[in-house]
Design a protein around this motif. Structure first.
Motif, short mmCIF file in Angstrom:
data_model
loop_
_atom_site.label_atom_id
_atom_site.label_comp_id
_atom_site.label_asym_id
_atom_site.label_seq_id
_atom_site.Cartn_x
_atom_site.Cartn_y
_atom_site.Cartn_z
N HIS A 27 0.94 -0.90 0.19
CA HIS A 27 -0.88 -0.49 -0.06
C HIS A 27 1.39 1.18 0.30
O HIS A 27 0.33 2.12 -1.01
CB HIS A 27 -1.10 0.00 1.01
N PHE A 30 2.91 1.47 -3.64
CA PHE A 30 0.88 1.86 -4.74
C PHE A 30 1.03 3.59 -4.52
O PHE A 30 1.21 3.71 -5.09
CB PHE A 30 -0.12 1.64 -4.36
N ASN A 31 0.56 3.77 -2.78
CA ASN A 31 0.37 5.41 -2.52
C ASN A 31 1.70 6.49 -3.36
O ASN A 31 1.16 6.85 -3.39
CB ASN A 31 0.22 5.51 -1.72
N LYS A 32 2.41 5.67 -3.29
CA LYS A 32 3.56 6.25 -3.67
C LYS A 32 3.65 6.50 -5.46
O LYS A 32 3.56 7.99 -5.80
CB LYS A 32 5.18 6.22 -3.10
N TRP A 33 3.45 5.58 -6.29
CA TRP A 33 2.87 5.58 -6.93
C TRP A 33 1.74 6.47 -7.71
O TRP A 33 2.12 7.26 -8.81
CB TRP A 33 2.91 4.12 -7.59
N TYR A 34 0.97 6.19 -6.68
CA TYR A 34 -0.50 7.11 -7.68
C TYR A 34 0.23 8.32 -7.81
O TYR A 34 -0.47 8.73 -8.42
CB TYR A 34 -1.24 6.69 -6.54
N SER A 35 0.19 8.97 -6.45
CA SER A 35 0.78 10.88 -6.09
C SER A 35 1.72 11.13 -6.74
O SER A 35 2.03 12.37 -7.23
CB SER A 35 1.18 10.64 -5.29
N PHE A 38 1.16 8.74 -11.58
CA PHE A 38 -0.57 8.25 -12.11
C PHE A 38 -1.65 9.17 -12.65
O PHE A 38 -1.51 9.39 -13.70
CB PHE A 38 -0.74 7.17 -11.28
N VAL A 39 -1.33 10.27 -11.54
CA VAL A 39 -2.09 11.34 -11.35
C VAL A 39 -1.22 12.14 -12.20
O VAL A 39 -2.18 12.85 -12.94
CB VAL A 39 -2.49 11.93 -10.40
N TRP A 43 1.47 6.39 -16.53
CA TRP A 43 0.08 5.15 -16.53
C TRP A 43 0.55 4.11 -17.41
O TRP A 43 0.65 3.15 -17.68
CB TRP A 43 -0.70 5.59 -16.52
N ASP A 44 1.98 4.86 -17.90
CA ASP A 44 2.59 3.37 -19.21
C ASP A 44 3.16 1.77 -18.44
O ASP A 44 3.54 1.24 -19.42
CB ASP A 44 3.75 4.34 -20.22
N LYS A 45 3.16 2.06 -16.89
CA LYS A 45 4.49 1.29 -16.42
C LYS A 45 3.85 0.64 -15.34
O LYS A 45 3.37 1.64 -14.36
CB LYS A 45 5.85 1.50 -16.54
N GLU A 46 3.89 -0.31 -15.19
CA GLU A 46 2.80 -0.72 -13.90
C GLU A 46 3.89 -0.84 -12.88
O GLU A 46 5.11 -2.20 -13.38
CB GLU A 46 2.25 -2.80 -14.19
N GLU A 47 3.85 -0.53 -12.16
CA GLU A 47 4.76 -0.68 -10.85
C GLU A 47 4.43 -1.55 -9.46
O GLU A 47 3.28 -1.97 -8.97
CB GLU A 47 5.28 0.93 -10.34
N CYS A 48 5.49 -1.40 -7.81
CA CYS A 48 5.09 -2.26 -6.91
C CYS A 48 4.64 -3.48 -7.46
O CYS A 48 4.02 -3.95 -7.30
CB CYS A 48 3.94 -1.52 -6.38
#
Lengths: 91, 203
Positions: A27, A30-35, A38-39, A43-48
């Motif tokens: 989590h 994910f939160n770090k990646w999202y902020s 992603f935003v 979003w071209d690469k799946e992380e975590c």
């Protein structure tokens, strides 16, 4: 109680889930990646991915079958195809 | 019987921050004290469409909802499991959440006797269902700085005449509880947003 086998509801306040550490790791990632990405349109690469894999492995090992079924029943009605298939695949 | 409750709230924070706060809402230990009814949050599934920028996530929420005695009697437990499905559209900047929570009968004696009275094998399993839909969108008047949250809660109760008046009370209690919790949830969201704002401020 969570999805996991536990006896006393009192233990639920502070999570004693055997996956708690792995869940937090995922989590947080994910939160770090999202902020951070992603935003901002990255979003071209799946992380975590590694964190996700470890966490999922733990979940599928410890999930209480009965509770999982119950959750999937609800979920199945929301989205009958994709979600159940995904869970089965990784359990 | 279906009852629906609508609420709207404007966050004076950009959509990027508000949607990020929504992910953190249940996980943060500090918030766990306030949102004490949330016991566990697990991510069950995630899917990122790298072409369109759509992120689908399914989470399982375990909620403690003791409720009034008659609800307890019917439901037989005060822990319920919900499934939350979220779709975030990074391109159009929207976040949609749907939480379905279902109380199931646990075979208490009171329910069994009701069941015996019914001639056909009517399943009481899907007794109370609560569906919550939340959307976070950029505010039309200030799309880069504000976010509007629209929330709709529907409570569906299986229409059994023998239980109708009881169901009415249950419904009311459920609604009250939901209203209380959504106010708490909003406070938590505001706090996380503020925290994230401070965190991201240039030094």
């Amino acid at each position: 109680m969570g999805l996991l086998k536990k006896k006393e509801p009192t233990s639920a306040r502070s999570s004693t889930s055997p996956c708690a550490d792995l869940r937090n790791a995922y989590h947080n990632c994910f939160n770090k990646w999202y902020s951070d990405k992603f935003v901002k349109g990255q979003w071209d690469k799946e992380e975590c991915v590694a964190e996700w894999k470890k966490y999922r492995e733990c979940l599928s090992e410890h999930l209480d079958g009965k509770l999982l079924t119950r959750i999937l029943e609800v979920d199945g009605e929301l989205n009958p195809t994709t979600k159940q298939a995904d869970l089965k695949e990784s359990s | 019987m279906v009852k629906a409750y609508k609420q709207e709230h404007v966050y004076k924070h950009p959509w990027e921050r508000v949607s990020a706060a929504s992910w953190r809402k249940f996980a943060d230990p500090e918030n766990k004290r306030i949102l004490s009814h949330i016991l566990e949050v697990d991510t069950l599934n995630r899917k990122l469409d790298t072409e369109t920028g759509k992120l689908h996530t399914t989470r399982a929420l375990t909620i403690h909802a003791p409720g009034p005695w008659f609800l307890h009697r019917i439901v037989g437990q005060d822990i319920c499991h919900c499934v939350e499905s979220t779709v975030v559209d990074g391109k159009s900047r929207s976040m949609q959440l749907c939480v379905v929570r279902r109380h199931k009968q646990q075979g208490g004696d009171w329910i069994s006797s009701i069941e015996l009275l019914t001639t056909k094998n009517i399943s009481l399993k899907k007794f109370i269902e609560v569906e919550e839909r939340i959307r976070y969108d950029p505010h039309p008047e200030n799309p880069t700085a504000w976010t509007v949250c629209s929330q709709e809660t529907s409570i569906r109760i299986k229409p059994l005449s023998a239980l109708a008046s009881m169901a009415e009370k249950v419904e009311q209690k459920c609604a009250e509880k939901f209203m209380q919790n959504s106010v708490k949830g909003r406070e938590v969201m505001e706090r996380i947003c503020k925290y994230m704002e401070a965190e991201s401020a240039p030094i």
